[in-house]
Structures are given as C-alpha cells and as structure tokens.
Design an enzyme around this catalytic site. Structure first.
Site, short mmCIF file in Angstrom:
data_model
loop_
_atom_site.label_atom_id
_atom_site.label_comp_id
_atom_site.label_asym_id
_atom_site.label_seq_id
_atom_site.Cartn_x
_atom_site.Cartn_y
_atom_site.Cartn_z
N CYS A 170 -35.94 -13.93 6.76
CA CYS A 170 -35.59 -12.53 6.51
C CYS A 170 -35.10 -12.36 5.07
CB CYS A 170 -34.52 -12.04 7.48
SG CYS A 170 -34.06 -10.33 7.12
N LYS A 187 -37.54 -7.99 18.49
CA LYS A 187 -36.87 -7.90 17.19
C LYS A 187 -35.96 -9.12 17.05
CE LYS A 187 -35.11 -6.29 13.37
NZ LYS A 187 -35.87 -6.44 12.13
C1 SIN Z 1 -35.25 -6.99 8.61
O1 SIN Z 1 -34.67 -6.71 9.66
O2 SIN Z 1 -34.70 -6.87 7.50
C2 SIN Z 1 -36.66 -7.50 8.65
C3 SIN Z 1 -36.73 -8.77 9.40
C4 SIN Z 1 -37.36 -9.85 8.62
O3 SIN Z 1 -37.96 -9.61 7.56
O4 SIN Z 1 -37.27 -10.99 9.06
#
Ligand code: SIN
Length: 311
Positions: free
Chosen positions: A131, A45
């Site tokens: 993001c 993540k």
């Molecule tokens: C998120 O955590 O909002 C998604 C991550 C991303 O789209 O890079």
C-alpha cells in the site's frame, strides 16, 4: 467449448476474473454484488486489526487514462471481513474467496495472521505488502530485508494458504532479488501489481486528490505495461508452485488475455470495475472467450505464460 476456469493452489474458480482489493469490497453488500456477478471470486478490502477511516476526501479520482487514489487503507477491521469470509465459506454454493490484510506494523501483521490461523477460515489470504498511501509508512515490499524478515516470521506459525500483493518493480535486478526472497517461502501466489505509487494528477493548477498534497497510486491504462512486465518477470523467476495473479490496466478481454499470456492464473479488475460496475466481469469474460475461440484455445493452460519473443 471455451473455459475461463482456473485454479490457485487447491482452490478451483469457475472464472479467472475477480475484483482487485480496494474496489467493490469495503462492505458485505459490495462483496455480495461481486459474488453474484460473473466474477470467479472476490477479495476483501485490505483489513487492519482495527477499523480505519483512511485519508481525507477527495481521495479517489477517475481520469481519462485510469485513476489516482490515496485511500489510506480505510476498512472495517479484521473481524468484519474474517466473519464474512467464514460465513461465506459455510454457505452452500459459495465461491472460494481471498481475505486481504496487513498490519500497521510487523507486530500487528503477526497478531492478525495468528488470529486467522486460529480461526475457522480455510481460504486464501493475501498479505498486502504494497500500500503506497499511508503517510509515514513505506511500501513494505520495496524493503527487501524487512520483507524477508516478515515472511520468515510469518511462515514460522502460519500454515494456511498465503499469497502476497506486490508493488510494481522497475529494475531487472529488483525482479531477481525479490524473486530470490519469495522462492524461499511456501507462498501460494504473488499478485502483481498494486498501483504505481505516488503519481501526481493535476487539473488546471491544482492536484485532484487531497491526501499527501495530491500524490497517489495510479491505476488503469497508465499501468498495464508495467503490470504485464511484473507478471511475466515473476512468472519466469518464481518456483512453479507460486502462481501469479495479474492486476493492472485490465479493461478488455484483450488485456486479460495479455496478463494470462504473461503468466497470470487469475486476473483482477480495479479501475474498470470502479468505473463500470460489476457488469464489467461478464463483458470482459465474453471478450476473453471470443479471443480464445478465435485462436483455438479451450483453456487458460493452452496459452498461459506462452508469450512469444522476437528472435
Ligand atoms: C489504499 O487503501 O490506500 C489502497 C490500498 C492499497 O493500495 O494497497
């Protein structure tokens, strides 16, 4: 014998399928599940310097055609993921991995990357420039000047293998402009694409996710043609030393085949992995192998980037 093995930079992978950052990668347990599946690798993540709770729930919803999310970069902080990939790197039999990260500001991004540079981690890093879900923070890679500045600064001190996660672009001029910037730097890969940002899904009269009044990134079937176009556009424009990771709308072996045909060296699963679990890696690998066998292809090199046009 059909092989779906691949290579990104100096790293060899037994299979070209892996998770997309955001899916099955928040905790060590989830990452270990991907590691022990048919996937060729995992990506963590996206880590920020400190842990983040992310946006309020509901913030991820599956739909018939894919998914919408506005997670807001919830994560356990850089140290959690950096310690884990270093541990894994030292484990005999471990696959090569990808550490995803981004700062909440350019300064934080540099602090993070300097920490990785100084660490024992020797694997791939994916800098997430795309993001769409943090309120008040635009997608970095839509601002070409800022992107160029960040990459210039990063490569003044960062010497380990680095790639970037991109948002989808929708205009040929933007493909040209973005590629001209990326070609200036020793990037190992670009990952096309993150979710299509700021879509809106409605049920009855109400949005389906809470953050940003329902606006969120789209994944799944909605985005496959856009993802393929981005993979192919950058495959045609980037220096051959910059490889492409294809992400977006892959739920069958045929979808993975199309990403590779467009130029992808590795293919990531997002929404399908969320919906189906890690068994998706084995199913999609087998489907891809069947297509390759039917067409007489033994390796990904036999068809990567060899998309046919109509004369
Ligand atoms: C998120 O955590 O909002 C998604 C991550 C991303 O789209 O890079």
């Amino acid at each position: 014998m059909v092989s779906t093995a691949t290579r990104i930079g100096d790293f060899q992978f037994d299979n070209c399928l892996m998770n997309a950052a955001g899916v099955f990668c928040m905790t060590r347990e989830e990452l270990a599940q991907v590691e022990s599946s048919a996937a060729g690798s995992f990506v963590t993540k996206t880590a920020t310097l400190e842990a983040r709770a992310g946006n309020p729930e509901p913030r991820y919803v599956n739909t018939d055609l894919g998914s919408i999310n506005s997670m807001g970069l919830p994560n356990k902080g850089l140290d959690y993921y950096l310690d884990y990939v270093i541990e894994e790197q030292n484990r005999i039999g471990s696959k090569p991995h990808v550490l995803s990260l981004v700062g909440m500001s350019p300064d934080e991004t540099h602090t993070i990357l300097k920490k990785v540079q100084a660490s024992d981690y020797q694997g791939l890093v994916e800098l997430n420039l795309s993001c769409p879900n943090v309120p008040g923070k635009p997608q970095i890679a839509y601002d070409f000047e800022t992107t160029d500045t960040i990459l210039k600064e990063v490569f003044s001190y960062y010497t380990k293998p680095l790639g970037i996660k991109l948002p989808p672009y929708f205009d040929i001029v933007h493909f040209d402009q973005a590629a001209a910037i990326f070609n200036k730097y020793p990037l190992v890969f670009v990952n096309c694409v993150n979710s299509i940002g700021n879509g809106l899904v409605i049920e009855d009269e109400t949005v389906v996710i809470k953050p940003k009044n329902g606006f969120g990134g789209l994944g799944g079937d909605y985005i496959k043609p856009t993802a393929l176009a981005n993979v192919h556009a950058f495959y045609k424009r980037l220096n051959p030393s910059i490889q492409i990771i294809g992400t977006g709308g892959v739920k069958t072996g045929r979808d993975a085949f199309e990403h590779i045909l467009c130029g992808a060296s590795m293919v990531q699963l997002g929404t399908v992995l969320q919906k189906e679990g890690t068994e998706a890696f084995e199913r999609i690998t087998k489907e891809l192998q069947t297509i390759m066998a039917e067409k007489g292809y033994e390796t990904l090199d036999d068809f990567r980037g060899k998309l046919h046009y109509i004369d």
